[in-house]
Design an enzyme around this catalytic site. Structure first.
Site: not given
Length: 260
Positions: A110, A41, A144
């Site tokens: 994300k 990430e 994540c």
């Protein structure tokens, strides 16, 4: 298909050094027979770069970062998934880029931002199923914290993903250890997919990272794992046909469809 995953010690705020490190890893991955390299990430700016640096280092989806990663992919005849700060107008997203360097690019943003640090720097995206195909494998992307919400992995599995790629910046601590050592294998097992969870290692001014990168198979076993400390280039073979027995015994997706 053989994949590689770089557990990486990124340099916070130094996009140039981090891209050079990705290029070096791409060469090593290609030498090892991999057709896909995954890095963590925000690997390009470094997760601990901070809000001001993210704004400075952010690049459009078709900008310089994508062009440079695409060239690395093309030069090494593999695809790359890398975390970067993506700018669109006034907004900055915590994003992951897939590029094969020869015409296939895809960007995932994300959807579940973690903590005040991320919420101050990035705009959250709506949950999305961003899918690409490489070597006959259907690949979906999360980032994540997204993987900690089971519906996100399930959505990709229902869309036909064989492999879920998860660049991450998991911090060191008890919860991080639990996620790496238990949750990732469960996500693979309950959805009958491969999960590649690729973390940072070391520390910067803001965070100490857990390492513990993992590549899990549909039967819940680990195909590759990294230690808590140190850079590591992991390799794993992604062969869905090897897990027909697991799918026949754990028919979650089929039974969910029957109930629908």
């Amino acid at each position: 298909m053989r994949i590689a995953a770089l557990q990486m010690h990124a340099i916070a705020g130094d996009g140039e050094a981090n891209i050079e490190r990705i290029a070096s890893a791409a060469a090593d991955a290609a030498s090892g027979g991999a057709k896909l390299l995954v890095v963590p990430e925000l690997a390009v700016p470094g997760y601990g770069a901070g809000e001001a640096a993210f704004g400075r280092l952010a690049s459009p989806a078709t900008g310089d970062v994508a062009a440079r990663l695409g060239a690395i992919a093309r030069d090494n005849t593999l695809a790359i998934v890398a975390g970067f700060a993506e700018r669109e107008g006034a907004h900055v997203y915590n994003s992951a880029l897939f590029t094969d360097g020869i015409g296939t690019n895809a960007v995932y943003r994300k959807s579940h931002l973690y903590g005040d640090y991320e919420r101050a720097a990035f705009r959250a995206a709506a949950p999305a199923s961003i899918m690409v195909e490489i070597g006959g494998i259907r690949l979906g992307m999360l980032i994540c914290y997204d993987v900690e919400f089971p519906e996100n992995v399930r959505r990709l599995a229902l869309a036909g993903a064989d492999l879920v790629i998860v660049p991450t910046a998991l911090p060191k601590g008890a919860s991080g250890t639990f996620i790496a050592n238990h949750m990732i294998q469960v996500r693979a097992f309950e959805n009958q997919v491969f999960v590649a969870y690729v973390n940072h290692c070391g520390a910067d001014d803001h965070f100490t990272y857990a390492g513990l990168s993992r590549i899990a198979a549909p039967d819940g076993k680990l195909l590759a794992e990294a230690a808590a400390e140190g850079e590591t280039l992991l390799f794993a073979e992604i062969r869905p046909e090897d897990y027909a027995k697991s799918r026949s015994e754990n028919t979650y997706l089929v039974d969910l469809a029957r109930q629908g």
